[in-house]
Design a protein around this motif. Structure first.
Motif, PDB file in Angstrom:
ATOM      1  N   LYS A   1       0.832  -1.087  -0.007  1.00 29.33           N
ATOM      2  CA  LYS A   1       0.098   0.145   0.013  1.00 29.33           C
ATOM      3  C   LYS A   1       0.699   1.298   0.022  1.00 29.33           C
ATOM      4  O   LYS A   1       0.484   2.078  -0.743  1.00 29.33           O
ATOM      5  CB  LYS A   1      -0.835   0.125   1.237  1.00 29.33           C
TER       6      LYS A   1
ATOM      7  N   LEU B   1       2.547   1.621  -3.372  1.00 34.11           N
ATOM      8  CA  LEU B   1       1.394   2.186  -4.317  1.00 34.11           C
ATOM      9  C   LEU B   1       1.110   3.768  -4.333  1.00 34.11           C
ATOM     10  O   LEU B   1       0.801   4.442  -5.084  1.00 34.11           O
ATOM     11  CB  LEU B   1      -0.096   1.345  -4.391  1.00 34.11           C
ATOM     12  N   ASP B   2       1.160   4.091  -3.047  1.00 33.04           N
ATOM     13  CA  ASP B   2       0.763   5.580  -2.433  1.00 33.04           C
ATOM     14  C   ASP B   2       1.894   6.502  -3.134  1.00 33.04           C
ATOM     15  O   ASP B   2       1.579   7.303  -3.789  1.00 33.04           O
ATOM     16  CB  ASP B   2       0.628   5.601  -1.016  1.00 33.04           C
TER      17      ASP B   2
ATOM     18  N   TYR C   1       3.875   5.610  -5.486  1.00 33.62           N
ATOM     19  CA  TYR C   1       3.974   5.697  -7.082  1.00 33.62           C
ATOM     20  C   TYR C   1       2.490   6.662  -7.461  1.00 33.62           C
ATOM     21  O   TYR C   1       2.811   7.330  -8.316  1.00 33.62           O
ATOM     22  CB  TYR C   1       3.512   4.253  -7.477  1.00 33.62           C
ATOM     23  N   LYS C   2       1.516   6.545  -6.950  1.00 36.81           N
ATOM     24  CA  LYS C   2       0.518   7.580  -7.170  1.00 36.81           C
ATOM     25  C   LYS C   2       0.861   8.803  -7.194  1.00 36.81           C
ATOM     26  O   LYS C   2       0.359   9.618  -7.924  1.00 36.81           O
ATOM     27  CB  LYS C   2      -0.777   7.139  -6.393  1.00 36.81           C
ATOM     28  N   ASN C   3       1.446   9.187  -6.031  1.00 33.28           N
ATOM     29  CA  ASN C   3       1.797  10.406  -5.701  1.00 33.28           C
ATOM     30  C   ASN C   3       2.861  11.057  -6.680  1.00 33.28           C
ATOM     31  O   ASN C   3       2.761  12.239  -7.342  1.00 33.28           O
ATOM     32  CB  ASN C   3       2.453  10.568  -4.189  1.00 33.28           C
ATOM     33  N   ARG C   4       3.921  10.007  -7.007  1.00 33.83           N
ATOM     34  CA  ARG C   4       4.743  10.505  -8.361  1.00 33.83           C
ATOM     35  C   ARG C   4       4.004  10.886  -9.556  1.00 33.83           C
ATOM     36  O   ARG C   4       4.282  11.722 -10.316  1.00 33.83           O
ATOM     37  CB  ARG C   4       5.797   9.574  -8.369  1.00 33.83           C
ATOM     38  N   ARG C   5       3.346   9.799  -9.712  1.00 36.96           N
ATOM     39  CA  ARG C   5       2.450   9.993 -11.044  1.00 36.96           C
ATOM     40  C   ARG C   5       1.529  11.100 -11.207  1.00 36.96           C
ATOM     41  O   ARG C   5       1.411  11.942 -12.175  1.00 36.96           O
ATOM     42  CB  ARG C   5       1.521   8.677 -11.149  1.00 36.96           C
ATOM     43  N   LEU C   6       0.976  11.407 -10.188  1.00 37.23           N
ATOM     44  CA  LEU C   6       0.159  12.708 -10.070  1.00 37.23           C
ATOM     45  C   LEU C   6       0.780  13.981 -10.108  1.00 37.23           C
ATOM     46  O   LEU C   6       0.759  14.889 -10.987  1.00 37.23           O
ATOM     47  CB  LEU C   6      -0.723  12.859  -8.727  1.00 37.23           C
TER      48      LEU C   6
ATOM     49  N   TYR D   1      -3.384   9.838 -16.161  1.00 33.61           N
ATOM     50  CA  TYR D   1      -4.654  10.421 -15.660  1.00 33.61           C
ATOM     51  C   TYR D   1      -5.707   9.450 -15.960  1.00 33.61           C
ATOM     52  O   TYR D   1      -5.725   8.798 -17.030  1.00 33.61           O
ATOM     53  CB  TYR D   1      -4.861  11.877 -16.184  1.00 33.61           C
TER      54      TYR D   1
ATOM     55  N   LEU E   1      -7.492   4.497 -17.756  1.00 32.72           N
ATOM     56  CA  LEU E   1      -5.965   5.097 -17.672  1.00 32.72           C
ATOM     57  C   LEU E   1      -5.570   5.728 -19.072  1.00 32.72           C
ATOM     58  O   LEU E   1      -5.414   5.023 -20.204  1.00 32.72           O
ATOM     59  CB  LEU E   1      -4.806   4.122 -17.296  1.00 32.72           C
TER      60      LEU E   1
ATOM     61  N   SER F   1      -2.573   8.090 -20.877  1.00 37.75           N
ATOM     62  CA  SER F   1      -1.405   8.585 -21.035  1.00 37.75           C
ATOM     63  C   SER F   1      -0.898   8.910 -22.255  1.00 37.75           C
ATOM     64  O   SER F   1      -1.078   8.554 -23.280  1.00 37.75           O
ATOM     65  CB  SER F   1      -0.353   7.607 -20.222  1.00 37.75           C
TER      66      SER F   1
END
Length: 128
Positions: free
Chosen positions: A24, A27-28, A30-35, A41, A53, A55
């Motif tokens: 978890k 994934l968090d 990764y999600k923050n970096r992705r955003l 998006y 998804l 991109s």
């Protein structure tokens, strides 16, 4: 209950929970970096009740995707700037209209309900 009763599961429950928390956290991150980068998006699907998804990386190499991302950010800033320069009265007026429309429909439904209630109460007396 199945697996929850297994002695091995009970012994390894803490390890399983720790591993799940580790996944978890990953994934968090990764999600923050992705955003932050903005290369990925989520958009709603048009044919189903699902999301997909999107991109720029799916359609072009990284260099082109980064250029496209820069263009998207400029568009977003422009839209936000135009939104922030509009007067606040416009949004307040639209909110007032929505509230008024909601109140009018509520009043209509209440009056119709009272009318139908009166008819239901009075019909047996008229017929009897």
């Amino acid at each position: 209950m199945g697996m929850l009763r297994w002695p091995t599961f009970k012994q390894e429950r803490a390890t399983i929970n720790r591993l799940i928390q580790s996944i978890k956290r990953s994934l968090d991150i990764y999600k923050n970096r992705r955003l932050q980068v903005g290369l990925f998006y989520l958009t709603p699907c048009t044919d189903t009740c699902d999301i997909e998804l999107q991109s720029q990386l799916l359609r072009m190499p990284l260099k082109g995707a980064m250029k496209r991302r820069g263009q998207d950010i400029k568009k977003r800033r422009k839209i936000l700037a135009s939104y922030n320069t509009t007067p606040a009265d416009v949004s307040a007026t639209s909110e007032t209209r929505l509230i008024r429309a909601g109140m009018e429909s509520l009043l209509r439904y209440t009056i119709v309900s009272i009318f139908i209630g009166c008819i239901i109460v009075l019909i047996p007396k008229v017929g009897g």
